[in-house]
Scaffold this motif. Sequence first.
Motif, mmCIF file in Angstrom:
data_model
loop_
_atom_site.group_PDB
_atom_site.id
_atom_site.type_symbol
_atom_site.label_atom_id
_atom_site.label_comp_id
_atom_site.label_asym_id
_atom_site.label_seq_id
_atom_site.Cartn_x
_atom_site.Cartn_y
_atom_site.Cartn_z
ATOM 1 N N MET A 76 0.794 -1.214 0.079
ATOM 2 C CA MET A 76 -0.120 0.271 0.040
ATOM 3 C C MET A 76 0.706 1.146 0.423
ATOM 4 N N LYS A 77 1.045 2.576 -0.878
ATOM 5 C CA LYS A 77 1.597 3.208 -1.128
ATOM 6 C C LYS A 77 0.855 4.480 0.136
ATOM 7 N N VAL A 78 1.517 5.143 1.117
ATOM 8 C CA VAL A 78 1.308 5.740 2.034
ATOM 9 C C VAL A 78 2.214 7.172 1.779
ATOM 10 N N VAL A 79 0.589 8.539 1.930
ATOM 11 C CA VAL A 79 1.279 9.517 2.153
ATOM 12 C C VAL A 79 0.833 10.216 2.937
ATOM 13 N N LEU A 80 1.904 10.433 3.755
ATOM 14 C CA LEU A 80 2.043 11.033 5.253
ATOM 15 C C LEU A 80 2.766 12.759 5.028
ATOM 16 N N ILE A 81 1.615 13.554 5.829
ATOM 17 C CA ILE A 81 1.845 15.233 5.342
ATOM 18 C C ILE A 81 2.240 16.019 7.238
ATOM 19 N N TYR A 82 2.790 15.860 7.166
ATOM 20 C CA TYR A 82 2.969 16.893 9.102
ATOM 21 C C TYR A 82 3.135 18.334 8.699
ATOM 22 N N GLY A 83 2.668 18.890 9.697
ATOM 23 C CA GLY A 83 3.108 20.158 10.068
ATOM 24 C C GLY A 83 4.056 20.178 11.702
ATOM 25 N N SER A 84 5.041 20.821 12.105
ATOM 26 C CA SER A 84 5.562 20.962 12.769
ATOM 27 C C SER A 84 6.045 22.151 13.139
ATOM 28 N N GLU A 85 6.383 22.713 13.915
ATOM 29 C CA GLU A 85 7.233 23.868 15.302
ATOM 30 C C GLU A 85 8.305 23.363 15.406
ATOM 31 N N THR A 86 8.063 22.405 16.881
ATOM 32 C CA THR A 86 9.119 22.231 17.422
ATOM 33 C C THR A 86 9.710 21.130 17.384
ATOM 34 N N GLY A 87 9.223 20.268 16.623
ATOM 35 C CA GLY A 87 9.790 19.326 16.297
ATOM 36 C C GLY A 87 9.027 17.629 17.471
ATOM 37 N N THR A 88 7.695 17.864 17.679
ATOM 38 C CA THR A 88 7.656 16.486 18.414
ATOM 39 C C THR A 88 6.755 15.825 17.247
ATOM 40 N N THR A 89 5.902 17.360 16.042
ATOM 41 C CA THR A 89 4.917 16.193 15.325
ATOM 42 C C THR A 89 6.117 15.510 14.487
ATOM 43 N N GLN A 90 7.088 16.486 14.134
ATOM 44 C CA GLN A 90 7.841 15.264 13.342
ATOM 45 C C GLN A 90 8.657 14.464 13.497
ATOM 46 N N TYR A 91 8.674 14.206 15.095
ATOM 47 C CA TYR A 91 9.053 12.940 15.741
ATOM 48 C C TYR A 91 8.034 11.426 15.481
ATOM 49 N N VAL A 92 7.098 12.360 16.028
ATOM 50 C CA VAL A 92 5.706 11.373 15.694
ATOM 51 C C VAL A 92 5.744 10.774 13.869
ATOM 52 N N ALA A 93 5.635 11.919 13.337
ATOM 53 C CA ALA A 93 5.427 11.486 11.888
ATOM 54 C C ALA A 93 6.446 10.615 11.915
ATOM 55 N N GLY A 94 7.676 9.906 11.889
ATOM 56 C CA GLY A 94 9.190 9.762 11.753
ATOM 57 C C GLY A 94 8.519 7.797 12.270
ATOM 58 N N ILE A 95 7.913 8.056 13.234
ATOM 59 C CA ILE A 95 8.079 7.123 13.817
ATOM 60 C C ILE A 95 6.728 6.376 12.854
ATOM 61 N N ILE A 96 5.768 6.720 12.680
ATOM 62 C CA ILE A 96 4.782 6.153 11.988
ATOM 63 C C ILE A 96 4.677 6.288 10.658
ATOM 64 N N ALA A 97 6.017 6.884 9.779
ATOM 65 C CA ALA A 97 6.547 6.433 9.094
ATOM 66 C C ALA A 97 7.682 5.216 8.929
ATOM 67 N N LYS A 98 8.558 4.497 9.494
ATOM 68 C CA LYS A 98 9.269 4.119 10.086
ATOM 69 C C LYS A 98 8.418 2.834 10.494
ATOM 70 N N ARG A 99 7.174 2.412 11.331
ATOM 71 C CA ARG A 99 6.248 1.424 11.486
ATOM 72 C C ARG A 99 6.264 0.841 10.196
ATOM 73 N N LEU A 100 5.265 1.663 9.422
ATOM 74 C CA LEU A 100 4.283 2.159 8.047
ATOM 75 C C LEU A 100 5.376 0.921 7.535
ATOM 76 N N THR A 101 6.858 1.517 6.824
ATOM 77 C CA THR A 101 7.334 0.610 5.754
ATOM 78 C C THR A 101 8.372 -0.696 6.718
ATOM 79 N N GLU A 102 8.349 -0.661 8.209
ATOM 80 C CA GLU A 102 8.323 -2.215 8.338
ATOM 81 C C GLU A 102 7.112 -2.830 7.747
ATOM 82 N N GLN A 103 6.320 -2.837 8.221
ATOM 83 C CA GLN A 103 5.031 -3.703 7.962
ATOM 84 C C GLN A 103 4.939 -3.245 6.348
ATOM 85 N N GLY A 104 5.812 -3.694 5.401
ATOM 86 C CA GLY A 104 6.041 -3.169 3.786
ATOM 87 C C GLY A 104 5.430 -2.144 3.551
ATOM 88 N N HIS A 105 5.004 -0.947 3.889
ATOM 89 C CA HIS A 105 4.344 -0.260 2.805
ATOM 90 C C HIS A 105 5.226 0.791 2.930
#
Length: 84
Positions: free
Chosen positions: A1-30
Amino acid sequence: MKVVLIYGSETGTTQYVAGIIAKRLTEQGHEVVVHQAGVSPLPIDLTGCNLLVLGSPTYYGGELESKMENLLAQFQPDLTPFKV
């Protein structure tokens, strides 16, 4: 499955969470394509996208992070065919 993840982040917290989500989805083969609001050029290509993930902090009772708000105001794709 192709996933597009778009995030906004001022302090880096949402960027951090987006990275975790992207890593987990990639590990699952997406296939995951990550874009940062205010950095990635518009329009963002949603060709072949099966799942669209949007992430943004909110402020003052629900206001979106400014770069994400600007992105959504400028980039208005038809989201009807997508899981969002």
